[in-house]
Scaffold this motif. Structure first.
Motif, short mmCIF file in Angstrom:
data_model
loop_
_atom_site.label_atom_id
_atom_site.label_comp_id
_atom_site.label_asym_id
_atom_site.label_seq_id
_atom_site.Cartn_x
_atom_site.Cartn_y
_atom_site.Cartn_z
N ARG A 42 -3.81 -3.09 -7.88
CA ARG A 42 -2.57 -2.88 -8.64
C ARG A 42 -2.05 -4.23 -9.13
N ASP A 77 7.48 -1.74 9.39
CA ASP A 77 7.05 -0.38 9.71
C ASP A 77 8.22 0.51 9.31
N HIS A 78 7.95 1.66 8.74
CA HIS A 78 9.08 2.51 8.36
C HIS A 78 8.66 3.96 8.19
N THR A 79 9.63 4.86 8.29
CA THR A 79 9.40 6.27 8.03
C THR A 79 9.01 6.41 6.57
N ALA A 80 7.85 7.05 6.32
CA ALA A 80 7.35 7.12 4.95
C ALA A 80 7.49 8.52 4.36
N SER A 81 8.18 9.42 5.08
CA SER A 81 8.36 10.78 4.55
C SER A 81 9.42 10.78 3.45
N TYR A 128 -8.62 -1.98 -3.69
CA TYR A 128 -9.32 -0.84 -3.07
C TYR A 128 -10.75 -0.76 -3.60
N ASP A 137 0.82 -1.22 0.00
CA ASP A 137 0.00 0.00 0.00
C ASP A 137 0.85 1.28 0.00
N VAL A 138 1.58 1.52 1.08
CA VAL A 138 2.30 2.79 1.24
C VAL A 138 3.36 2.99 0.15
N GLY A 167 4.20 11.06 -10.25
CA GLY A 167 3.30 12.13 -10.67
C GLY A 167 3.93 13.50 -10.50
N ALA A 172 -2.74 -5.57 -3.28
CA ALA A 172 -3.70 -4.74 -2.57
C ALA A 172 -4.85 -4.38 -3.50
N ARG A 211 -2.87 5.07 -9.42
CA ARG A 211 -3.14 5.86 -8.21
C ARG A 211 -4.60 5.80 -7.78
N HIS A 221 -7.11 -1.18 3.04
CA HIS A 221 -7.01 -1.87 1.75
C HIS A 221 -7.25 -3.35 1.96
N SER A 266 4.20 6.07 -6.82
CA SER A 266 3.37 6.64 -7.89
C SER A 266 3.09 8.12 -7.63
N ARG A 282 -0.33 16.81 -4.07
CA ARG A 282 0.56 17.29 -5.10
C ARG A 282 0.74 18.82 -5.05
N PRO A 307 3.99 1.51 -3.06
CA PRO A 307 3.56 1.83 -4.42
C PRO A 307 2.86 3.18 -4.49
N THR A 308 2.13 3.54 -3.42
CA THR A 308 1.45 4.83 -3.41
C THR A 308 2.49 5.95 -3.43
N GLY A 362 6.03 10.34 11.27
CA GLY A 362 6.07 9.95 9.86
C GLY A 362 6.31 8.47 9.65
N VAL A 363 6.20 7.66 10.73
CA VAL A 363 6.42 6.22 10.58
C VAL A 363 5.09 5.55 10.24
N SER A 364 5.07 4.82 9.12
CA SER A 364 3.87 4.13 8.70
C SER A 364 3.90 2.69 9.14
N SER A 365 2.78 2.20 9.62
CA SER A 365 2.68 0.79 9.95
C SER A 365 1.34 0.27 9.44
N TYR A 384 4.14 11.66 3.95
CA TYR A 384 3.51 10.58 3.21
C TYR A 384 2.13 11.04 2.71
N HIS A 385 1.89 10.84 1.43
CA HIS A 385 0.59 11.10 0.83
C HIS A 385 0.24 12.59 0.84
N ALA A 429 1.76 1.25 -11.01
CA ALA A 429 1.88 2.65 -10.58
C ALA A 429 0.54 3.37 -10.54
#
Lengths: 208, 154
Positions: B37, A165-169, B49, A80-81, A91, B47, B150, B110, A87, A189, A83-84, B84-87, A185-186, B148
């Motif tokens: 995707r 788990d990871h920093t997504a910035s 959606y 999820d995170v 963009g 995943a 979106r 998702h 992409s 634009r 590929p988002t 900023g950590v995603s889990s 993250y996200h 890719a």
């Protein structure tokens, strides 16, 4: 209870109180305090790590100097995170067009055990051609993440697999390697693209 | 390849199409804008959606997913903390109140397709069955877009 016993108890209580205060100080403000998590990344010139890019070349923070850079962490088994993010970035790069021709855009894996050089090469090939994919040993990955003040952790999932788990910035750096901001993250634009333009503009001023 | 997927899809839809008894509410569920995707091989999880809309007067609870594409489909949610950590982790059951909808979209919830059995090829579709607490099921055909991609509109 004798006076002597009372004194002993009193001293013991005072001792415990002092020790408690000391432990409190040690853990909160002293040497035992946890490292603050949300720190600014180091300048690229102060980072030290070595990785392999999608073409098999040896790369490191010095490879990024001379042009502005956009660096982010992820892993290719992320449904999820990542590929988002890739992409989203593709963009932004499409929007910026020729302006980003010289920009370094680097995706660093936090899962080098599964993300081989070939795996990274195939993965990044599906996104904007400017996006590079770097992988390294576990040690070098840890050194890279420490430099960017990024964090990551392996988390077991049902069925014996794991996720990260990871920093997504996304971290921005100017051509001299100075940290120049973060895109969350996200982030939409309309906020992300001007941030990148600003870094590109600063770099233009410095070199001209 | 395409015909294999179609055959499996058909077999599966026949299987899940068996009369479901005691449906109360889930027949009012509508799924919109489903997409997924493409995958690289079958090692990495996929995943999907969609928006799940409850058009009926009663709350409906989504309890699980099934698809011939993956052995362990489950609804997961991505969360990003202040640093900023995603889990990512399983959501469990989702109750959709009457007249409301739940969005499964990038960066949020998702359908995580673990243990892929078939590569997800751009341009194909696959059946995804939603199982509800009342015993009802709903199978939707999910179009597979590029890696890719979106969103549902291209």
């Amino acid at each position: 209870m004798s006076r002597r016993t009372l004194l002993t108890y009193g001293a013991a209580i005072a001792g415990v109180a002092a020790l408690t205060l000391f432990i409190g100080w040690w853990r909160v403000d002293g040497p035992g305090a946890p490292e603050p998590v949300a720190q600014r990344p180091l300048p690229l010139t102060q980072m030290e790590f070595q990785m392999t890019d999608q073409g098999g070349a040896t790369v490191g923070p010095a490879s990024l100097l001379g042009n502005p850079s956009m660096v982010f962490f992820g892993f290719t088994y992320c449904p999820d995170v990542c590929p988002t993010t890739l992409s989203d970035i593709s963009g932004w790069l499409d929007d910026l067009g020729d302006d980003v021709a010289e920009m370094n855009v680097v995706f660093i894996t936090v899962d080098p055990e599964r993300d081989t050089v070939d795996g990274m090469a195939e993965y990044v090939s599906y996104f904007h051609p400017a996006i590079q994919g770097w992988t390294g040993t576990l040690d070098e990955t840890a050194r890279a993440a420490a430099g960017f003040r990024a964090s990551y952790e392996k988390v077991a999932v049902e069925g014996g697999d794991y996720t990260m788990d990871h920093t997504a910035s996304v971290f921005l750096f100017d051509a001299e390697g100075q940290f120049a901001g973060t895109i969350d993250y996200h982030e939409p634009r309309e906020f992300a693209v001007p941030k990148i333009r600003r870094v590109l503009a600063t770099t233009g001023e410095q070199t001209s | 390849m395409k015909s294999t997927v179609a055959a499996i899809a058909l077999a599966f839809s026949v299987f899940v199409g068996l009369p479901t008894t005691s449906s109360a509410g889930s027949e009012d569920i509508v799924v919109e804008d489903a997409w997924a995707r493409a995958s690289i091989g079958t090692n990495r999880p996929g995943a999907a959606y969609m928006t799940v809309r409850n058009t009926g007067p009663d709350p409906v609870t989504l309890v699980g997913l099934e698809t011939p594409l993956a052995m362990m489909p489950d609804i997961h949610e991505t969360t990003t903390d202040a640093n900023g950590v995603s889990s990512m982790g399983p959501v469990g059951e989702i109750t959709i109140p009457a007249g409301e909808s739940v969005a499964l979209e990038p960066g949020g919830m998702h359908a995580m397709l673990m243990r892929l059995q078939i590569k997800m090829v751009e341009g194909e579709t696959f059946p995804l069955t939603l199982n509800f607490a009342d015993g009802g099921t709903l199978t939707v055909d999910v179009p597979i877009l590029g890696i890719a991609a979106r969103g549902p509109e291209r």
